[in-house]
Design an enzyme around this catalytic site. Structure first.
Site, PDB file in Angstrom:
ATOM      1  N   TYR A 139     -60.644 -44.197 -25.799  1.00 13.63           N
ATOM      2  CA  TYR A 139     -60.390 -45.554 -26.285  1.00 13.63           C
ATOM      3  C   TYR A 139     -60.214 -46.538 -25.135  1.00 13.63           C
ATOM      4  O   TYR A 139     -59.571 -46.239 -24.134  1.00 13.63           O
ATOM      5  CB  TYR A 139     -59.131 -45.579 -27.155  1.00 13.63           C
ATOM      6  CG  TYR A 139     -59.320 -45.022 -28.543  1.00 13.63           C
ATOM      7  CD1 TYR A 139     -60.245 -45.571 -29.411  1.00 13.63           C
ATOM      8  CD2 TYR A 139     -58.538 -43.947 -28.981  1.00 13.63           C
ATOM      9  CE1 TYR A 139     -60.407 -45.068 -30.700  1.00 13.63           C
ATOM     10  CE2 TYR A 139     -58.692 -43.428 -30.261  1.00 13.63           C
ATOM     11  CZ  TYR A 139     -59.622 -43.997 -31.113  1.00 13.63           C
ATOM     12  OH  TYR A 139     -59.780 -43.493 -32.372  1.00 13.63           O
TER      13      TYR A 139
ATOM     14  N   ARG B 271     -20.256 -45.999 -26.254  1.00 13.47           N
ATOM     15  CA  ARG B 271     -21.203 -45.627 -27.297  1.00 13.47           C
ATOM     16  C   ARG B 271     -20.398 -45.228 -28.532  1.00 13.47           C
ATOM     17  O   ARG B 271     -20.225 -46.021 -29.439  1.00 13.47           O
ATOM     18  CB  ARG B 271     -22.126 -44.508 -26.798  1.00 13.47           C
ATOM     19  CG  ARG B 271     -23.364 -44.304 -27.618  1.00 13.47           C
ATOM     20  CD  ARG B 271     -24.312 -43.300 -26.994  1.00 13.47           C
ATOM     21  NE  ARG B 271     -23.717 -41.968 -26.841  1.00 13.47           N
ATOM     22  CZ  ARG B 271     -24.404 -40.882 -26.495  1.00 13.47           C
ATOM     23  NH1 ARG B 271     -25.698 -40.963 -26.255  1.00 13.47           N
ATOM     24  NH2 ARG B 271     -23.806 -39.720 -26.378  1.00 13.47           N
TER      25      ARG B 271
ATOM     26  N   LYS C   6     -28.063 -30.133 -32.212  1.00 11.53           N
ATOM     27  CA  LYS C   6     -28.516 -31.267 -33.025  1.00 11.53           C
ATOM     28  C   LYS C   6     -30.030 -31.394 -32.966  1.00 11.53           C
ATOM     29  O   LYS C   6     -30.700 -30.741 -32.161  1.00 11.53           O
ATOM     30  CB  LYS C   6     -27.844 -32.549 -32.538  1.00 11.53           C
ATOM     31  CG  LYS C   6     -28.165 -32.918 -31.100  1.00 11.53           C
ATOM     32  CD  LYS C   6     -27.386 -34.142 -30.656  1.00 11.53           C
ATOM     33  CE  LYS C   6     -27.700 -34.469 -29.193  1.00 11.53           C
ATOM     34  NZ  LYS C   6     -27.017 -35.683 -28.733  1.00 11.53           N
TER      35      LYS C   6
END
Length: 344
Positions: A242, A128, A33
């Protein structure tokens, strides 16, 4: 080239599948998958088929259609999501095998594609996908009369061998399926490691095939080499990146490399992660940005053209640990900008 090079060792994929196959006394499939965990079904699937894999697993029908184009007729392609609304034409045309997860899916499948092959997924405790024990008890005789090709479930904690959930799920799965004349599957990579009691008739390794834990003996599959764009001297007290998130504690030689979160290297890597050069660990300094990462290369006598993030010195799971995640996420997130090189 400015883009990073992602090398994918197809021989290692073949060797890992064979090693997992030899651990079992049953049939071994392959989970492919998410575009073969991000590594490319068009290159990975034929390798696994050549090794002897004849049963493949994908997440959704669309993935199954793409895989059928690669594999051609013959191998079984099983769909974890089952038969969803709108899937009938894809299931029929690509000869897919949906893993039916509910009474509603069972009804939809039989009505839309009478006589078409299917499997059944059971919920043994993961909560699930799959039918709960009571739902399965009510539907079992009807489902069995339609000749399912496989009955499967999925372990929640197989990567923790001593977790009590493994034994509980094994017991529940047996209670739901013992005595049935249908092939059964419970184990993915982690389940294979748990031993023969978990193997049943078919195992379906995924992450272990691609070099990840819990298959600790897996051969490395992926190497990621990132070009150095610029090197600069940063004085004590100066900041990098940053948010001024890192301040140089001493004069530091900093290399800026050409990869970032747009390439799947998530911001959580940041401080604490390392690149390597010939085995030497080189700390990331400052924040990961969209296209760039900054690395302390002060310890090198000469800065190379590339620094390595994943390879023989750092596995995908090591890199995942830097970001507080798992190897699955690192693999499947690797972006489209990389120059992908397949080693055969």
């Amino acid at each position: 080239m400015t883009t990073a090079t992602l090398s994918i060792d197809l021989n290692a994929i073949a060797a890992n599948w064979q090693a997992l196959n030899k651990m079992t006394g049953c049939d071994t499939g392959a989970v492919i998958k998410a575009n073969a965990y991000g590594l490319g079904i068009d290159r990975v699937a034929p390798v696994l088929a050549a090794q002897g894999a004849r049963k493949f697993f994908v997440a959704v029908a669309e993935e199954g259609v793409a895989l059928r184009r690669v594999l051609g007729p013959g191998p079984a392609i099983n769909v974890f999501a089952g038969h969803m609304p709108g899937d009938a034409d894809m299931i029929r045309s690509a000869a897919l095998t949906p893993m039916i997860n509910s009474v509603d899916q069972m009804i939809a499948h039989v009505e839309a594609l009478p006589g078409h092959r299917f499997g059944v997924q059971l919920n043994s405790g993961m909560n699930r996908l799959g039918m709960d024990p009571a739902e399965w008890a009510a539907l079992r005789d009807i489902a069995l009369a339609q000749n399912p090709t496989l009955i499967m479930s999925h372990l929640a904690c197989a990567d923790e061998p001593n977790h009590p959930m493994n034994a509980r799920q094994l017991k529940t799965f047996r209670e739901m399926t013992d005595g049935l004349d249908v092939p059964r599957s419970l184990a993915a990579t982690g389940g294979i490691m748990l031993g023969r009691d978990y193997h049943f008739d078919l195992t379906r390794p995924g992450i272990g095939v691609y070099g990840g834990l819990p298959f600790a003996d897996a051969m490395p599959v992926v190497t990621l080499d990132v070009p150095v764009i610029q090197v600069r001297e940063v004085a004590t007290g100066q900041t990098v990146g940053y948010g001024c998130a890192w301040t140089a504690p001493r004069p530091t030689l900093v290399a800026t490399v050409a990869a970032g979160y747009a390439d799947g290297l998530i911001r959580a890597l940041g401080n604490g992660a390392t690149f390597t050069h010939e085995g030497r660990k080189l700390p990331v300094v400052g924040r990961v940005s969209m296209d760039l990462i900054t690395v302390d290369v002060t310890s090198l006598t000469e800065v190379p053209e590339h620094l390595q993030l994943i390879g023989n010195y750092q596995s995908v799971d090591t890199v995942a640990g830097f970001a507080g995640t798992i190897g699955y996420e690192v693999l499947t997130a690797l972006g489209a900008r990389y120059d992908r090189v397949y080693v055969e």
